[in-house]
Design a protein around this motif. Structure first.
Motif, PDB file in Angstrom:
ATOM      1  N   LYS A  76       0.825  -1.217   0.000  1.00 34.08           N
ATOM      2  CA  LYS A  76       0.000   0.000   0.000  1.00 34.08           C
ATOM      3  C   LYS A  76       0.854   1.260   0.000  1.00 34.08           C
ATOM      4  CE  LYS A  76      -1.999  -1.281   3.816  1.00 34.08           C
ATOM      5  NZ  LYS A  76      -1.294  -2.563   3.907  1.00 34.08           N
ATOM      6  N   THR A 118       4.021   1.490  -0.833  1.00 34.46           N
ATOM      7  CA  THR A 118       4.787   1.521  -2.079  1.00 34.46           C
ATOM      8  C   THR A 118       3.933   2.148  -3.188  1.00 34.46           C
ATOM      9  OG1 THR A 118       5.869  -0.520  -1.365  1.00 34.46           O
ATOM     10  CG2 THR A 118       6.138   0.094  -3.674  1.00 34.46           C
ATOM     11  N   ASP A 131       5.179  -8.517 -10.700  1.00 33.34           N
ATOM     12  CA  ASP A 131       6.554  -8.787 -11.160  1.00 33.34           C
ATOM     13  C   ASP A 131       7.091 -10.093 -10.593  1.00 33.34           C
ATOM     14  OD1 ASP A 131       8.426  -7.659  -8.572  1.00 33.34           O
ATOM     15  OD2 ASP A 131       6.398  -6.884  -8.741  1.00 33.34           O
ATOM     16  N   HIS A 133       2.961  -4.397   9.181  1.00 31.27           N
ATOM     17  CA  HIS A 133       2.514  -3.301  10.051  1.00 31.27           C
ATOM     18  C   HIS A 133       3.566  -2.194  10.156  1.00 31.27           C
ATOM     19  CE1 HIS A 133      -1.113  -5.440  11.211  1.00 31.27           C
ATOM     20  NE2 HIS A 133      -0.373  -6.512  11.416  1.00 31.27           N
ATOM     21  N   GLU A 134       4.182  -1.890   9.016  1.00 35.50           N
ATOM     22  CA  GLU A 134       5.135  -0.772   8.994  1.00 35.50           C
ATOM     23  C   GLU A 134       4.381   0.549   9.166  1.00 35.50           C
ATOM     24  OE1 GLU A 134       8.354  -0.950   9.106  1.00 35.50           O
ATOM     25  OE2 GLU A 134       8.520   1.240   9.170  1.00 35.50           O
ATOM     26  N   THR A 135       3.278   0.686   8.440  1.00 34.93           N
ATOM     27  CA  THR A 135       2.449   1.890   8.567  1.00 34.93           C
ATOM     28  C   THR A 135       1.487   1.671   9.731  1.00 34.93           C
ATOM     29  OG1 THR A 135       2.548   2.100   6.168  1.00 34.93           O
ATOM     30  CG2 THR A 135       0.911   3.464   7.319  1.00 34.93           C
TER      31      THR A 135
HETATM   32  N1  LIG Z   1       8.150  -7.656  -5.705  1.00 37.72           N
HETATM   33  C1  LIG Z   1       7.403  -6.650  -5.274  1.00 37.72           C
HETATM   34  N2  LIG Z   1       7.489  -6.232  -4.010  1.00 37.72           N
HETATM   35  C2  LIG Z   1       6.713  -5.201  -3.609  1.00 37.72           C
HETATM   36  C3  LIG Z   1       5.812  -4.549  -4.501  1.00 37.72           C
HETATM   37  N3  LIG Z   1       5.180  -3.571  -3.818  1.00 37.72           N
HETATM   38  C4  LIG Z   1       5.671  -3.622  -2.553  1.00 37.72           C
HETATM   39  N4  LIG Z   1       6.591  -4.584  -2.413  1.00 37.72           N
HETATM   40  C5  LIG Z   1       7.364  -4.937  -1.209  1.00 37.72           C
HETATM   41  O1  LIG Z   1       6.475  -5.418  -0.223  1.00 37.72           O
HETATM   42  C6  LIG Z   1       6.918  -5.034   1.078  1.00 37.72           C
HETATM   43  C7  LIG Z   1       5.825  -4.277   1.798  1.00 37.72           C
HETATM   44  O2  LIG Z   1       5.605  -3.035   1.140  1.00 37.72           O
HETATM   45  P1  LIG Z   1       4.857  -1.823   1.838  1.00 37.72           P
HETATM   46  O3  LIG Z   1       4.579  -0.806   0.796  1.00 37.72           O
HETATM   47  O4  LIG Z   1       5.566  -1.403   3.068  1.00 37.72           O
HETATM   48  O5  LIG Z   1       3.502  -2.572   2.236  1.00 37.72           O
HETATM   49  P2  LIG Z   1       2.242  -1.998   3.044  1.00 37.72           P
HETATM   50  O6  LIG Z   1       1.037  -2.605   2.422  1.00 37.72           O
HETATM   51  O7  LIG Z   1       2.286  -0.513   3.098  1.00 37.72           O
HETATM   52  O8  LIG Z   1       2.491  -2.646   4.478  1.00 37.72           O
HETATM   53  P3  LIG Z   1       1.983  -2.123   5.937  1.00 37.72           P
HETATM   54  O9  LIG Z   1       2.245  -0.677   6.036  1.00 37.72           O
HETATM   55  O10 LIG Z   1       2.803  -2.934   6.856  1.00 37.72           O
HETATM   56  O11 LIG Z   1       0.538  -2.475   6.019  1.00 37.72           O
HETATM   57  C8  LIG Z   1       8.183  -4.194   0.870  1.00 37.72           C
HETATM   58  O12 LIG Z   1       9.297  -5.048   1.035  1.00 37.72           O
HETATM   59  C9  LIG Z   1       8.035  -3.738  -0.575  1.00 37.72           C
HETATM   60  O13 LIG Z   1       9.276  -3.466  -1.199  1.00 37.72           O
HETATM   61  C10 LIG Z   1       5.757  -5.013  -5.856  1.00 37.72           C
HETATM   62  O14 LIG Z   1       5.021  -4.513  -6.715  1.00 37.72           O
HETATM   63  N5  LIG Z   1       6.557  -6.067  -6.181  1.00 37.72           N
END
Ligand SMILES: Nc1nc2c(ncn2[C@@H]2O[C@H](COP(=O)(O)OP(=O)(O)OP(=O)(O)O)[C@@H](O)[C@H]2O)c(=O)[nH]1
Ligand SMILES: [Mg+2]
Lengths: 126, 211
Positions: B36, B38, B170, B60-62
């Protein structure tokens, strides 16, 4: 927490909650009953699932209780496409509640398998 | 009631468009770690040239909702102004022990679990204040989870627009088809937020669904 039978064997308690009972309860009562049940170590099977708003409230209430001792709940219910019954179609209802929902502690409900019309809960040894 | 609030929502959206100042508030929702933040970063970087939040492989980074106001997206000769709301990952369970395997100390892990639980509550409360949702799923995982079902059910009940984003295409094990099959009544856009694949299709979808 586990239950024991007369011979002292450990058992899992599964409560089946009927559609009628659910219909007679308010959202707050349902959520309290579910959380208290899971905290006591029960597995609950609801004949009718919760409304989306109730699901969100249940998640909220679960998060309030999270602690090192209580790690939350596991919920499984039927897919939306299988939720549209013949009755729903006859009455032109697009949204109906899930037919069957299984709720328990994540440690107890190791895996819940969903198949067409059948939910198999694999309950870990207690 | 639902009908009235939906009409009112539409009306205010329309008034906002006429006067050209109201942004459409879009919540980025989904389970932890699906990408999310990203995605939020990519959208904001593409159109406003900056980052919003920290990305990490630890779930749970965010843990607090973050809003970036007035991100203007151009599609063809038209445009749409968005408030991008990045939310903490939704979960029905949070066990501090799961964080220990990422090298966190016990106290730190317990603190993270508590903040994560508060974050989930904040995410759910934000559902009341949005004009639409991007529901992000990890295309390498089973899409049929309670969290996804709950978000979809709530958007349907509120009659608010939603796009499902099938992220991480990817990766070799990604299966966006599974997501499309699981939620056939909704539009699914497969992307890689990390690599930037298929973002144009997503921007078209955002324009079509949320304007
Ligand atoms: N291969 C790949 N990895 C991804 C992609 N998008 C995100 N990631 C990876 O997934 C992990 C989590 O990404 P975040 O963006 O922190 O995920 P989030 O949904 O915000 O997570 P929370 O804040 O914890 O809920 C990181 O290691 C990112 O680099 C993608 O399109 N492809
Ligand atoms: Mg994040």
């Amino acid at each position: 927490m586990a239950y024991t039978n007369i011979s002292g064997e450990k058992m899992v308690r599964v409560d089946m909650i009927s559609e009628d009972l659910l219909a007679s309860m308010t959202s707050a009562e349902k959520i309290r009953m579910i959380l208290d049940g899971v905290i006591e170590g029960k597995i609950l099977v609801l004949e009718r699932g919760l409304m989306p708003e109730e699901e969100a409230k249940l998640i909220e209430a679960t998060m309030v209780e999270i602690s090192p001792e209580f790690v939350g709940i596991e919920i499984e219910s039927y897919p939306a496409k299988e939720r549209r019954s013949l009755m729903d179609r006859l009455f032109g209802r697009t949204k109906s509640q899930a037919r069957l929902t299984v709720i328990g502690s994540p440690n107890q409900l190791k895996t819940i398998k969903k198949d067409r019309g059948l939910i198999t809960a694999l309950i870990s040894e207690v | 009631m639902g009908m009235w609030s939906s009409l009112r929502g539409r009306f205010s959206l329309w008034v906002g468009k006429i006067f050209g100042r109201r942004s459409v508030k879009i919540g980025i929702y989904g389970p932890p770690n699906v990408g999310k933040t990203t995605l939020a970063n990519r959208i904001i970087r593409d159109w406003a040239g900056e980052d919003v939040g920290v990305v990490s492989d630890i779930p749970h980074e965010t843990r607090r909702v973050k809003r970036r106001k007035d991100v203007k997206i151009n599609v063809d000769r038209s445009s749409i102004k968005l408030d991008i709301v990045d939310t903490p990952g939704l979960a029905t369970k949070i066990d501090f022990r799961d964080f220990l395997s990422y090298g966190l100390e016990e106290e730190e892990a317990k603190k993270r679990a508590k903040e994560a639980a508060e974050g989930v509550i904040e995410s759910i409360r934000w559902l009341d204040d949005l004009d639409g949702v991007l529901l992000v799923m990890d295309a390498t995982e089973d899409p049929y989870t309670q969290v996804n079902i709950t978000v979809i059910g709530n958007m349907e009940a509120r009659r608010l627009p939603m796009l499902i984003v099938s992220n991480k295409i990817d990766l070799p094990t990604a299966s966006p088809v599974k997501i499309i099959e699981a939620f056939p009544q909704h539009t699914v856009v497969p992307i890689s937020a990390l690599k930037g694949n298929n973002m144009d299709t997503l921007y078209d979808g955002i324009y079509e669904h949320f304007r």
